[in-house]
Scaffold this active site. Structure first.
Site, PDB file in Angstrom:
ATOM      1  N   ASP A  29       0.806  -1.223   0.000  1.00 26.65           N
ATOM      2  CA  ASP A  29       0.000   0.000   0.000  1.00 26.65           C
ATOM      3  C   ASP A  29       0.837   1.270   0.000  1.00 26.65           C
ATOM      4  O   ASP A  29       0.362   2.327  -0.429  1.00 26.65           O
ATOM      5  CB  ASP A  29      -1.004   0.006   1.161  1.00 26.65           C
ATOM      6  CG  ASP A  29      -0.351   0.031   2.532  1.00 26.65           C
ATOM      7  OD1 ASP A  29       0.788  -0.460   2.657  1.00 26.65           O
ATOM      8  OD2 ASP A  29      -0.982   0.526   3.478  1.00 26.65           O
ATOM      9  N   GLU A  52       9.578 -10.536  -2.505  1.00 29.66           N
ATOM     10  CA  GLU A  52      10.583  -9.480  -2.667  1.00 29.66           C
ATOM     11  C   GLU A  52      11.997 -10.021  -2.815  1.00 29.66           C
ATOM     12  O   GLU A  52      12.817  -9.419  -3.524  1.00 29.66           O
ATOM     13  CB  GLU A  52      10.517  -8.513  -1.488  1.00 29.66           C
ATOM     14  CG  GLU A  52       9.245  -7.692  -1.415  1.00 29.66           C
ATOM     15  CD  GLU A  52       8.112  -8.372  -0.660  1.00 29.66           C
ATOM     16  OE1 GLU A  52       7.063  -7.730  -0.458  1.00 29.66           O
ATOM     17  OE2 GLU A  52       8.278  -9.560  -0.267  1.00 29.66           O
ATOM     18  N   HIS A 115       1.400   0.436  10.428  1.00 27.27           N
ATOM     19  CA  HIS A 115       1.783  -0.919  10.051  1.00 27.27           C
ATOM     20  C   HIS A 115       3.096  -0.927   9.261  1.00 27.27           C
ATOM     21  O   HIS A 115       3.483   0.062   8.647  1.00 27.27           O
ATOM     22  CB  HIS A 115       0.676  -1.593   9.236  1.00 27.27           C
ATOM     23  CG  HIS A 115       0.338  -0.918   7.945  1.00 27.27           C
ATOM     24  ND1 HIS A 115      -0.415   0.233   7.889  1.00 27.27           N
ATOM     25  CD2 HIS A 115       0.649  -1.234   6.664  1.00 27.27           C
ATOM     26  CE1 HIS A 115      -0.569   0.595   6.636  1.00 27.27           C
ATOM     27  NE2 HIS A 115       0.076  -0.267   5.867  1.00 27.27           N
ATOM     28  N   HIS A 116       3.766  -2.058   9.288  1.00 32.43           N
ATOM     29  CA  HIS A 116       5.076  -2.297   8.679  1.00 32.43           C
ATOM     30  C   HIS A 116       6.197  -1.524   9.381  1.00 32.43           C
ATOM     31  O   HIS A 116       7.284  -1.365   8.807  1.00 32.43           O
ATOM     32  CB  HIS A 116       5.084  -1.950   7.181  1.00 32.43           C
ATOM     33  CG  HIS A 116       4.155  -2.777   6.346  1.00 32.43           C
ATOM     34  ND1 HIS A 116       3.665  -3.999   6.740  1.00 32.43           N
ATOM     35  CD2 HIS A 116       3.631  -2.550   5.101  1.00 32.43           C
ATOM     36  CE1 HIS A 116       2.872  -4.483   5.807  1.00 32.43           C
ATOM     37  NE2 HIS A 116       2.825  -3.621   4.802  1.00 32.43           N
ATOM     38  N   GLY A 415      27.018 -16.487  -2.643  1.00 30.53           N
ATOM     39  CA  GLY A 415      26.659 -17.899  -2.502  1.00 30.53           C
ATOM     40  C   GLY A 415      25.304 -18.148  -1.882  1.00 30.53           C
ATOM     41  O   GLY A 415      25.163 -19.061  -1.054  1.00 30.53           O
ATOM     42  N   ASP A 442      18.358 -29.453  -6.408  1.00 24.48           N
ATOM     43  CA  ASP A 442      17.012 -29.588  -5.866  1.00 24.48           C
ATOM     44  C   ASP A 442      16.821 -28.782  -4.579  1.00 24.48           C
ATOM     45  O   ASP A 442      15.751 -28.184  -4.367  1.00 24.48           O
ATOM     46  CB  ASP A 442      16.662 -31.059  -5.623  1.00 24.48           C
ATOM     47  CG  ASP A 442      17.726 -31.818  -4.830  1.00 24.48           C
ATOM     48  OD1 ASP A 442      18.834 -31.272  -4.620  1.00 24.48           O
ATOM     49  OD2 ASP A 442      17.470 -32.970  -4.424  1.00 24.48           O
ATOM     50  N   ASN A 469      19.398 -34.741  -6.612  1.00 23.07           N
ATOM     51  CA  ASN A 469      20.257 -35.716  -5.929  1.00 23.07           C
ATOM     52  C   ASN A 469      19.903 -35.818  -4.457  1.00 23.07           C
ATOM     53  O   ASN A 469      20.746 -36.123  -3.615  1.00 23.07           O
ATOM     54  CB  ASN A 469      21.746 -35.408  -6.144  1.00 23.07           C
ATOM     55  CG  ASN A 469      22.093 -33.965  -5.851  1.00 23.07           C
ATOM     56  OD1 ASN A 469      21.293 -33.226  -5.263  1.00 23.07           O
ATOM     57  ND2 ASN A 469      23.287 -33.551  -6.232  1.00 23.07           N
ATOM     58  N   GLY A 471      18.862 -33.788  -1.803  1.00 18.79           N
ATOM     59  CA  GLY A 471      19.346 -33.057  -0.640  1.00 18.79           C
ATOM     60  C   GLY A 471      20.474 -32.099  -0.947  1.00 18.79           C
ATOM     61  O   GLY A 471      20.786 -31.802  -2.101  1.00 18.79           O
ATOM     62  N   GLU A 475      26.704 -29.384   0.963  1.00 18.33           N
ATOM     63  CA  GLU A 475      26.910 -29.466   2.410  1.00 18.33           C
ATOM     64  C   GLU A 475      27.359 -30.873   2.826  1.00 18.33           C
ATOM     65  O   GLU A 475      28.193 -31.034   3.720  1.00 18.33           O
ATOM     66  CB  GLU A 475      25.625 -29.083   3.148  1.00 18.33           C
ATOM     67  CG  GLU A 475      25.406 -27.588   3.287  1.00 18.33           C
ATOM     68  CD  GLU A 475      24.980 -26.915   1.988  1.00 18.33           C
ATOM     69  OE1 GLU A 475      24.497 -27.629   1.075  1.00 18.33           O
ATOM     70  OE2 GLU A 475      25.125 -25.692   1.880  1.00 18.33           O
TER      71      GLU A 475
END
Length: 559
Positions: A29, A52, A115-116, A415, A442, A469, A471, A475
């Site tokens: 708004d 956003e 608000h916000h 990254g 994925d 793959n 997951g 990591e």
């Protein structure tokens, strides 16, 4: 002055003057009436996003192809959702104009609890946060809006980093005079005396070197000096390597290109050429952990001539206020061409650089990383835009030789996984004539997949490869290969585009074997008229060799 010319129109006109044709964002708004002005403007188009953060990623991708971009969000909740994307643009020097629609000047002046906000009557919390990830900021007022708009936009263009413009809801409709002169003046920022001193000092260093090498990186893209780099390389005959963050800034089919340098994870030939060079011309380079194999570069800084966007440095000498374009052109004019026989790539090096055995497809063979990237190499065409998400996709595609005029986009410094899918929306809108190819894992896909719906709404047709793959493989390569936190819910990926869009505009494939992938690639080439989505099924711990090596480096670095 036109009787209804406004501050909002002035801002949009300046964005259009910079070449921005599409503006990303999400309505709220506090920005709705400003969005009316965008919708009514003849030269720009509103591109609404699913959230956003995706809008910020899309703007980043647009700017990497088009040179600059803009997005609009609402105050507080909207701008904070976008801040991660803007931070990535700041880290990787991408010029993005972040516009926030905020409460009225009267509301802010009176400190109302609206608000916000954080409910404390303060309206500068979020603009202060943006000071950390932008190079210029302003809150527009009726008195000085045109001057402030020009100041901030010039900073964005010159420094190749994001800027922040806060537009109170009552300000954009205030009257203003149209621009009286062009925003960007064609003026060189180079100091002629410093330029001459640089040439006198460094031309002898380069000419006396026995094994000079050019090492180029991403700032060549940002400052649009690809042609100057090519001219400099061809004039001197020097071999050229790039870092992965700047992959594609130099034609990888060019006979002087020797490969992508990544510290100790480089191929032996490239590593030897770069690390043993007695004069390394480092052009537009910033060394980071993920592109140097964990800071494993082997060259001495004493041998490096740093050609930066606005200066040149060598050992204890620094020549300031010299634009990179001027540096490359004047060095090219000043240096004698080398005897190319002493610099030519040997047959063994050529085989190492491009070497692939004659390709064949074992139709029933399950897909593995090595074979997938070999097939991707053959699929990529001249002039494509290739976008690779951080992780398996980036480190796999880093080793794929690119054809002429292919633009490569990744985000190895910031990254932020998931960045590339909304960025793909931006890159394709920036140039609808080029074929855009996304490679994404994925786990990253699950973060930002909603933006496929915007691609369908905008009737664009990129090609998306989702590597399933099961997951977070990058990591797993670093820590916890079997840990629950590296697991994700298995999705029916190939079915998602039709669910969120139209099966008439999207065609999906699922490939778990070499034959299935070959069939999908052939069909995509023959029928490029719709968005194509390919789910690639591979093993959980199957990863590119480079990622496997870097996983060990990052694991050690984190201890």
């Amino acid at each position: 002055m036109s009787g209804n010319y406004t501050i909002g129109r002035y801002l949009i006109d300046r964005l259009a003057e910079l070449g921005i044709r599409d503006i990303f964002g999400v309505p709220g708004d506090y920005n709705l009436s400003f969005l009316d002005e965008i919708i009514e403007h003849p030269a720009v188009k509103w591109i609404g996003n699913c959230n956003e953060l995706n809008a910020a990623y899309a703007a980043d991708g647009y700017a990497r192809i088009h040179g600059i971009a803009a997005l609009v969000t609402t105050f507080g909740v909207g701008e904070l959702s976008a801040v991660n994307g803007i931070a990535g643009s700041y880290a990787e020097q991408v010029p993005v104009v972040k516009i926030t629609g905020s409460p009225s000047s009267k509301v802010a002046r009176e400190g109302r609890i609206v608000h916000h906000t954080l409910g404390d009557g303060q309206f500068n919390h979020f603009s202060r946060m943006y000071q950390e990830v932008t190079v210029a900021q302003t809150t527009l007022t009726a008195e000085d809006a045109p001057q402030e708009i020009d100041r901030v936009l010039k900073a964005c263009w010159a420094e190749k980093r994001p800027v922040y413009i806060n537009v109170p809801v009552d300000i954009h409709s205030q009257p203003a005079a149209p621009p009286a002169e062009p925003l960007l003046q064609d003026e060189s920022r180079t100091d002629p005396q410093h330029l001459q001193q640089m040439l006198e000092s460094l031309v002898p260093v380069i000419e006396q070197a026995k094994s000079p090498v050019i090492l180029a990186d991403f700032q060549v893209y940002r400052y649009h000096v690809e042609e100057e780099l090519r001219h400099f390389a061809e004039k001197t005959g020097l071999p050229v390597a790039t870092l992965s963050m700047g992959k594609g800034v130099f034609n990888e089919e060019h006979p002087q290109f020797i490969g992508v340098y990544s510290g100790k994870t480089s191929t032996p030939y490239v590593r030897k050429c770069v690390d043993e060079s007695d004069c390394l011309l480092s052009i537009g380079v910033r060394l980071t952990d993920s592109i140097t194999g964990g800071f494993s570069q082997g060259f001495s800084d004493d041998t490096v001539i740093h050609v930066n966007p606005d200066d040149v440095a060598y050992q204890d000498q620094r020549f300031q206020n010299i634009e990179i374009k001027e540096t490359l052109n004047r060095l090219a004019d000043s240096l004698a061409a080398r005897n190319k026989n002493t610099l030519a790539i040997t047959p063994a090096a050529e085989q190492e650089k491009t070497g692939r055995s004659p390709f064949y497809v074992a139709a029933d063979q399950p897909l593995v990383q090595k074979r997938f990237w070999e097939m991707v190499q053959l699929f990529i065409q001249k002039n494509d835009v290739v976008i690779a998400d951080q992780g398996t996709s980036f480190f796999g595609s880093e080793t794929v030789p690119l054809k002429e005029n292919v633009t490569f986009i990744g985000q190895p410094l910031w990254g932020s996984i998931g960045y590339t899918l909304p960025a793909l929306l931006g890159t394709q809108l920036a140039d609808r004539t080029r074929r855009n190819i996304l490679l994404i894992g994925d786990g990253a896909f699950q973060l930002t997949f909603q933006e496929i719906s915007t691609m369908i709404r905008q009737q664009i047709h990129p090609i998306i490869f989702v590597i399933n793959n099961d997951g977070y493989t990058v990591e797993r390569s670093i820590h916890g290969p079997d840990a629950a936190y590296n697991d994700i819910q298995m999705w029916k990926y190939a079915e998602i585009p039709a669910v969120i869009g139209s099966s008439e505009f999207v065609k999906s494939y699922k490939a778990a074997t070499e034959g299935e992938l070959e069939d999908a690639l052939k069909d995509i080439i023959v029928h490029p008229e719709s968005l194509r989505f390919v789910e690639i099924v591979m093993g959980k711990m199957d990863m590119p060799e480079l990622l496997s090596e870097l996983g060990k480096v990052f694991a050690a670095q984190n201890n």
